[in-house]
Design an enzyme around this catalytic site. Sequence first.
Site, mmCIF file in Angstrom:
data_model
loop_
_atom_site.group_PDB
_atom_site.id
_atom_site.type_symbol
_atom_site.label_atom_id
_atom_site.label_comp_id
_atom_site.label_asym_id
_atom_site.label_seq_id
_atom_site.Cartn_x
_atom_site.Cartn_y
_atom_site.Cartn_z
ATOM 1 N N SER A 156 -8.923 12.180 -3.096
ATOM 2 C CA SER A 156 -7.892 11.932 -2.100
ATOM 3 C C SER A 156 -8.508 11.270 -0.865
ATOM 4 O O SER A 156 -9.157 10.229 -0.970
ATOM 5 C CB SER A 156 -7.182 13.247 -1.763
ATOM 6 O OG SER A 156 -6.043 13.036 -0.973
ATOM 7 N N ARG A 226 3.126 21.301 6.609
ATOM 8 C CA ARG A 226 2.452 21.707 5.377
ATOM 9 C C ARG A 226 3.430 21.766 4.208
ATOM 10 O O ARG A 226 3.082 21.402 3.083
ATOM 11 C CB ARG A 226 1.789 23.068 5.571
ATOM 12 C CG ARG A 226 1.004 23.557 4.353
ATOM 13 C CD ARG A 226 -0.100 22.603 3.988
ATOM 14 N NE ARG A 226 -0.970 23.169 2.967
ATOM 15 C CZ ARG A 226 -1.997 22.535 2.438
ATOM 16 N NH1 ARG A 226 -2.302 21.305 2.828
ATOM 17 N NH2 ARG A 226 -2.758 23.110 1.535
ATOM 18 N N ASP A 322 0.337 11.988 -10.669
ATOM 19 C CA ASP A 322 0.064 11.921 -9.230
ATOM 20 C C ASP A 322 0.896 10.786 -8.638
ATOM 21 O O ASP A 322 0.588 9.613 -8.818
ATOM 22 C CB ASP A 322 -1.425 11.668 -9.004
ATOM 23 C CG ASP A 322 -1.804 11.640 -7.524
ATOM 24 O OD1 ASP A 322 -0.903 11.719 -6.671
ATOM 25 O OD2 ASP A 322 -3.015 11.529 -7.234
ATOM 26 N N HIS A 355 -0.919 15.411 -7.711
ATOM 27 C CA HIS A 355 -2.096 15.049 -6.911
ATOM 28 C C HIS A 355 -3.131 16.171 -6.872
ATOM 29 O O HIS A 355 -4.334 15.917 -6.829
ATOM 30 C CB HIS A 355 -1.650 14.697 -5.490
ATOM 31 C CG HIS A 355 -2.755 14.192 -4.621
ATOM 32 N ND1 HIS A 355 -3.490 13.067 -4.934
ATOM 33 C CD2 HIS A 355 -3.256 14.660 -3.440
ATOM 34 C CE1 HIS A 355 -4.397 12.858 -3.990
ATOM 35 N NE2 HIS A 355 -4.284 13.804 -3.074
ATOM 36 N N ASP A 356 -2.686 17.410 -6.892
ATOM 37 C CA ASP A 356 -3.613 18.550 -6.837
ATOM 38 C C ASP A 356 -4.493 18.665 -8.072
ATOM 39 O O ASP A 356 -5.408 19.497 -8.102
ATOM 40 C CB ASP A 356 -2.825 19.851 -6.658
ATOM 41 C CG ASP A 356 -2.610 20.199 -5.188
ATOM 42 O OD1 ASP A 356 -3.136 19.462 -4.326
ATOM 43 O OD2 ASP A 356 -1.908 21.176 -4.906
#
Length: 578
Positions: A156, A226, A322, A355-356
Site C-alpha cells: 500500500s 477510520r 483489491d 486491499h487488506d
Amino acid sequence: MSELPADSVGLVTPQRHTFTEPLPLACGRALPSYELVYETYGELNASASNAVLICHALSGHHHAAGYHSMDERKPGWWDNCIGPGKAIDTNRFFVVSLNNLGGCHGSTGPSSINPETGNSYGASFPVLTVEDWVHSQARLADVLGITQWAAVVGGSLGGMQALQWAISYPERIRHCVAIATAPKLSAQNIAFNEVARQAIITDPDFHNGDYATFGVIPKRGLMLARMVGHITYLSDDSMGAKFGRDLRSDQLNYDLTSVEFEVESYLRYQGQEFSGRFDANTYLLMTKALDYFDPAGAHGGDLARTLADIKARCLVMSFTTDWRFSPARSRELVDALLAARKEVSYLEIEAAQGHDAFLLPIPRYIEALSGYMNRIEGEPMNLRADLEIIQQWIRPGSRVLDLGCGEGQLLRHLRDHKEVQGYGLEIDPDKISSCIRHGVNVMEQNLDESLDNFEDNSFDTVVMTQSLQAMHYPDRVLEDMLRIGHEGILTFPNFAHWRCRWYLGTKGRMPVSEFMPYTWYNTPNIHFCTFKDFEQLCRERGIKVLDRLVVDQTHQSSWLSGLWPNLLGEVAIYRVSR
C-alpha cells in the site's frame, strides 16, 4: 502467553535515534531536529549486505514482528511474513522497520513536543511527502551502517515508499518489492481521503489541529474517518462472507440511530478502537502524503522516464479483489518498468479479502514472496534439446521475451551464460513460483489476451516454444511477436508427421505421441498445424523465415527430415522476422 512461537523473532525492544542535522522537506520547510523509532530483527552480516527495510502503510508503525512483552496479545503487524524461516527470513536477513516521520508511535510528529515552544506541534507540524520519508530513512540507514538495502519492501503506502527508494537512491537498493500499491492515487482514492479528512476537520473538538491545547481529541471525526477507510480496505465478497445482512438481534428496531446490523457494529468498533490509539493530525498528514505521491509528475506524467535511472530488480504483486489499489494500477507500474527496460516480475494473487489481503497469510502470496526473498541460482542444468538450439540463435547481451516460459529454464540459461536481460510470461502459478525462486523476471499473463502492454520493438527476440498451436488466435500472437521483437523464434509439433498420418490412417483415431501426449478430450492443442501450414501463413503475412530446423523425436536433424520435412519432421524450430 506462556511461551513464544518457534518461528517468532521473539521479544523485541524499540530503538530510538535523534537526528540533529536539519531535514529539508518538499513543502519548503525543514525540521531542525527529529527522532525516528525503529525495530530490528536478525543480525547484520559483516558486509552489511543482508539488510531489508520494511515500510509501513497509512496506520502502520515500527512494530512489524515479534512481541514487546509476554503479555502482548498480538504480535507485530506483519508477523506473518517476518521471522525465522518465514518469507522474510531473519536467519538470513537483518530487518529494519520504523515509524515514519510524522507518525504517532514514537517518531517525531504532530503530537510530539516542539522544542521551540514547549508545546505539541499540532497544526504547525509541516506537511510531509513520501520522498521526505525516504530521505529520513536513508539517514537512518547511514546510522545503522547500511550503504545498500538488499531489498525495500512495502504494501500500500509502504509500496509507494519502496518505489520512491528505487527512484531517489538507485545505488542504495538492490530489490524493490511493491505490494498492493500504485504509482499515484486515482481521483476516487483522493476523494475517499478527502471525506476522511473532512470528518476530522469538521469535528468540533478539532480546533484547527491544536486540540491538544484544549485537552481534547476529535474522537468522533477520527472514528468516522477510520470507518470510511476500513470499508475501502475490504472487498464486497469478504464483507458479505463475514457479515452478510446478519442482525444483532432477532428483529428490526425501526430506529434510525440504533446499531442493528453486525456490519454496523463492526465498523463502529473499529472506529472507536482506532480513535483511541491514533493521532488525528497524523491521519491528515498520512492521507495527504498518499494524495501527493506522483513521482512521474516531475516528468510530465511519463512514468517510464521517471523509472529510467533505477537499478533495482522489482517484484510487483496485486490482489484480484483489491479495488482501492486495483491490479490495473499495478499493471500500470509494471508496463512502465518494462518500457524503461527494467527487470520486473509481476503476480496477480487470487484473494477475496480486498486491499487488506497484503497483511494476511494467503498461501500463494506468501509462497511468492518467500520465493523471491530466498531465491537461489540453483544447480547447473541441462537444457532441453530444442532450447539448446534456440539459445544458439540468441545474441549475448540482448533482450528476450519468452511467451509461456514455463519454469524459466531457457531464461535462466541465457541470463547465466549470455548475460541476456530476459522476461517471461506464464499463467501456471506453480511455474511462476519456480521462476521467481530462481531469479527469473516473470509476469502473470494469459497469452490469449492482448499483448498491447508491450511496446513496439522493445525486445530483440521473442520466443514461444510448443505453444503456438494452443493459442486461440495463433496468427495474432505471431503478429504481436514480430511487433514486440525484432525477430521471433517458435517451435511447434508437426501434425503431418508420418506417425500422425499412420495413427489416423490405420486406427482412425487422433494421434498420441511424445510431442502430443494428450487424448482428444483434454488436449490444449486447438490448431493442428503442419510445417506447410505455418510457412503458408508466413507468406500471406509477409513474414520472412530466417532459419528453419526440422528435427525428429530425438531432437536431431537428419538429411532425410530435411528432404521430406512435412513427412519426417516431428518438431520444427523457426526463426522469423518482418
